[in-house]
Motif scaffolding. Structure first.
Motif, mmCIF file in Angstrom:
data_model
loop_
_atom_site.group_PDB
_atom_site.id
_atom_site.type_symbol
_atom_site.label_atom_id
_atom_site.label_comp_id
_atom_site.label_asym_id
_atom_site.label_seq_id
_atom_site.Cartn_x
_atom_site.Cartn_y
_atom_site.Cartn_z
ATOM 1 N N ARG A 262 0.826 -1.200 0.000
ATOM 2 C CA ARG A 262 0.000 0.000 0.000
ATOM 3 C C ARG A 262 0.866 1.259 0.000
ATOM 4 N N LEU A 263 1.994 1.201 0.716
ATOM 5 C CA LEU A 263 2.928 2.328 0.694
ATOM 6 C C LEU A 263 3.518 2.519 -0.700
ATOM 7 N N ALA A 264 3.815 1.414 -1.356
ATOM 8 C CA ALA A 264 4.364 1.506 -2.716
ATOM 9 C C ALA A 264 3.342 2.123 -3.668
ATOM 10 N N PRO B 252 7.410 4.108 -5.959
ATOM 11 C CA PRO B 252 8.822 3.815 -6.209
ATOM 12 C C PRO B 252 9.022 3.122 -7.540
ATOM 13 N N THR B 253 10.226 3.249 -8.095
ATOM 14 C CA THR B 253 10.590 2.486 -9.290
ATOM 15 C C THR B 253 11.366 1.224 -8.914
ATOM 16 N N VAL B 254 12.056 1.272 -7.780
ATOM 17 C CA VAL B 254 12.767 0.114 -7.243
ATOM 18 C C VAL B 254 12.308 -0.066 -5.799
ATOM 19 N N PHE C 253 -3.056 -3.845 -6.068
ATOM 20 C CA PHE C 253 -2.416 -2.546 -5.875
ATOM 21 C C PHE C 253 -1.877 -2.027 -7.203
ATOM 22 N N ASP C 254 -1.856 -0.705 -7.324
ATOM 23 C CA ASP C 254 -1.271 -0.083 -8.511
ATOM 24 C C ASP C 254 0.233 0.022 -8.294
ATOM 25 N N PHE D 52 4.137 -10.390 -11.452
ATOM 26 C CA PHE D 52 4.612 -9.246 -12.234
ATOM 27 C C PHE D 52 5.080 -9.594 -13.648
ATOM 28 N N GLY D 53 5.251 -10.865 -13.934
ATOM 29 C CA GLY D 53 5.744 -11.241 -15.251
ATOM 30 C C GLY D 53 7.159 -10.754 -15.488
#
Length: 665
Positions: free
Chosen positions: A360-362, A367-369, A391-392, A418-419
């Motif tokens: 949820r924080l992400a 973040p990208t990483v 989550f997005d 995530f593939g």
């Protein structure tokens, strides 16, 4: 460099391919841009990562000069030579150069209006700081520390959580050429004094308390006890977090009260390449914490290389990695500013109110990483969480995992979620080098259950007991050539004897890291645990991580720990498996039979446990590593307090179960 002809190949392990890099990855990655620069500026062309790695360790000087030049390292005086000696210990890097790590983190004035820090806390509202605001606060903190008498070589110690004030104090400290050390406030006074007492700090920064989930944790008494136990401390700086008072302390507001002109260039103390920048302490689970001294130049070059070329961070990116200030990952998190990227700082209970908190924080901080623990991923898998659907997480392009081994099921779970769009970068390194020794990168494939390979500039191998490299079988993880970020030394170890004993006592001139590792022919690798915890039964050696992969793959087992108590008379000894059961599970004869059968058939008949014991909880270090060796010593009858610092354990109460068993032996 050791060639393939030098290595012994025994039953080579061929990992399963999980994902491959996109065809255009060189056009869209930091390491691809670096390769283009090497070809354009140096006339060096490398078709694969393996070719690049081989060059990085066969021509160490050229590789590290390329990192220096590519990232435009600023030196106040030029270096005389890149590597004066390759001897380990004793290698000397970039002698003659004078620089400052903080200067390189704060030099990006073109980013002044960009967000550098997003700080999320369970104690107070979120905080955002731009690069310009960070620099101005560091200037103010620098002026405040100077007014308190802090000078080059002095030590500043922080009993603070992972919040912006800690980062500001760190950068201000090292900008003066002073030396930083930090401990997380979940440590009690005894554990902190075991660490800070070794370095005799002049200034101590403390917090009055914090919230951990919905629990209020007060720390005024601990702060006062730490102060009383450090006679070298001349000033205490109080960072109010729970708005409690600490007597006879300078407040954070007072420290930053001196006016500065942010338009004026900030002054930085130019120090030699190997001048101490920080002291990082080992976990303290096998004795008094070792005070590892790192240098300005070593961390600068290593983190520029690691963060850009392995983690693929650059301008506009953002790193979210949960850490406390007692872990080397905190230093790595802050160093993200070096590569013009921002950070997310998290303080609190990462699992509150449930396992989705970090995701949820992400979603909120974009973040990208992102760094996650193996335990978090496996818990999400057990709960059948559909992460990318719930989550997005569309900004993510890399997911990092360190701290404890991720089993193959965890790799498969991440790929299912995530593939190929998110690189799973599983790595291992440590406090000793403040970076990764083995890990992935955007150019390498991901192999099921294995780390992709060696980090650039790190000549790592598996050695057998004769000091010969082996492939396809377990051996000691070693490094055969120096790295700039290897420790300057241990604090107080004037003759270097402690440092030599820690890393060079088995293979003279070769760094022995203490992990048990297996490299495949493909260059990927698996770390199976600490080499001193390896299970040797009748001459058959097995890593503990391999054991846990089998045992914890059973739905009835939530956690486990295996200990081999050797027989002093030369027998096979006793192998005890401790398990924490999943809710509703019972350790009955049927489950015992399945456990023993799985070990016999999937690992080795010799390693079937002599006893399986259910325990309420398995203790770990605060970074998630299992405590095989300390528990082994406790089971052998040694008292807990003589074996380890309970403050170094995530659940100190879990030790009582093992202490009772040890006392009864």
């Amino acid at each position: 460099m050791i060639t393939a002809e030098d290595a012994t190949f025994a039953h080579p392990v061929r990992p399963g391919l999980l994902s491959e890099p996109p065809a255009d990855i060189r056009e869209h990655s930091q390491i691809g841009h670096y390769l283009d620069w090497l070809e354009r500026e140096r006339g060096l062309a490398f078709a694969t990562y393996d070719e690049l790695w081989e060059w990085s360790v066969t021509d160490l000087e050229a590789f590290w000069v390329s990192i220096w030049d590519y990232f435009a390292v600023t030196s106040h005086t030029p270096y005389e030579r890149v590597l004066s000696s390759r001897e380990m210990p004793g290698a000397k890097w970039f002698e003659g150069a004078t620089l400052n790590l903080a200067e390189h983190m704060l030099r990006h004035r073109d980013l002044d209006d960009q967000v550098a820090v997003v700080a999320v806390s369970q104690t107070r509202a979120d905080v955002e700081l731009t690069f310009g605001q960070v620099r101005e606060q560091v200037q103010r903190a620098q002026a405040g520390l100077k007014a308190l008498g802090v000078r080059r070589g002095d030590r500043v110690a922080a009993y603070l959580p992972n919040i912006p004030e800690t980062m500001i104090a760190y950068l201000a400290t090292i900008s003066l050429g002073a030396i930083w050390a930090s401990c997380a406030p979940e440590f009690g006074a005894t554990g902190v004094l075991d660490r800070f007492g070794q370095i005799e700090p002049k200034v101590l920064l403390v917090v009055d308390g914090y919230m951990y989930g919905d629990k209020r944790v007060e720390r005024v008494a601990e702060a006062q006890a730490i102060r009383a136990g450090l006679p070298s401390v001349e000033h205490v700086v109080h960072v109010p977090y729970l708005d409690q008072a600490i007597e006879d302390a300078v407040t954070w507001e007072e420290l930053l009260s001196r006016p500065v002109d942010p338009s004026e260039p900030m002054a930085f103390e130019a120090v030699p390449f190997d001048h101490p920048v920080s002291v990082l302490f080992t976990s303290g689970t096998t004795g008094q914490p070792k005070p590892i001294v790192h240098g300005h130049g070593g961390l600068l070059l290593e983190h520029l290389k690691n963060h850009a070329l392995h983690w693929d961070l650059g301008a506009g990116d953002r790193l979210l990695w949960f850490t406390t200030t007692a872990w080397m990952m905190w230093n790595a998190l802050v160093s993200t500013l070096l590569v013009r990227a921002g950070i997310v700082m998290i303080d609190g209970n990462i699992a509150y109110p449930d396992v989705t908190m970090q995701w949820r924080l992400a979603e909120r901080t974009r973040p990208t990483v992102m760094g996650v623990s193996a335990g978090l991923l496996m818990q999400c898998r057990r709960e059948s969480r559909h992460l990318a659907k719930e989550f997005d997480l569309s900004t993510l392009h890399q997911l990092g995992v360190v701290g404890s081994p991720l089993p193959p099921e965890g790799y498969q779970y991440v790929h299912e979620q995530f593939g190929d769009g998110v690189l799973l970068n599983v790595g291992s390194g440590g406090t000793d080098v403040c970076s990764g020794i083995v890990q992935g990168n955007p150019l390498e494939p991901v192999w099921l259950g294995e780390m992709s390979g060696r980090s650039l500039g790190v000549e790592a191998y598996a050695f057998d007991e004769h000091g010969k490299p082996v492939v396809g079988e377990l051996g000691e993880l070693v490094i055969t050539a120096p790295m700039p970020s290897m420790p300057v030394g241990f604090w107080g170890d004037a003759d270097g004897s402690g440092y030599r004993a820690a890393y060079f006592d088995v293979y003279p001139g070769v760094w022995r890291h203490g992990d048990w590792i297996r490299f495949s022919e493909a260059g990927s690798c698996v770390i199976t645990g600490r080499s001193d915890a390896t299970l040797n039964r009748g001459g058959v050696r097995l890593g503990t991580a391999e054991y846990y992969r089998v045992v914890e793959g059973m739905p009835e087992i939530a956690d486990s720990l295996v200990v081999h108590l050797e027989d002093s008379d030369g027998g096979v000894g006793e192998l005890i498996l401790f398990v924490t059961l999943a809710p509703g599970a019972v350790l009955d004869d049927a489950l015992l039979g399945r456990i023993r059968s799985a070990i016999r058939t999937r690992l080795s008949p010799r390693h079937a446990p002599d006893e399986v014991v259910a325990t309420p909880a398995i203790p770990h270090t605060r970074t998630g590593k299992k405590l095989e060796l300390p528990i082994k010593r406790i089971l052998s009858g040694r008292p807990v307090e003589a074996v380890l610092d309970p403050d170094a354990v995530d659940d100190a109460g879990a030790l009582a179960f093992f202490a009772t068993r040890g006392a009864g032996r």
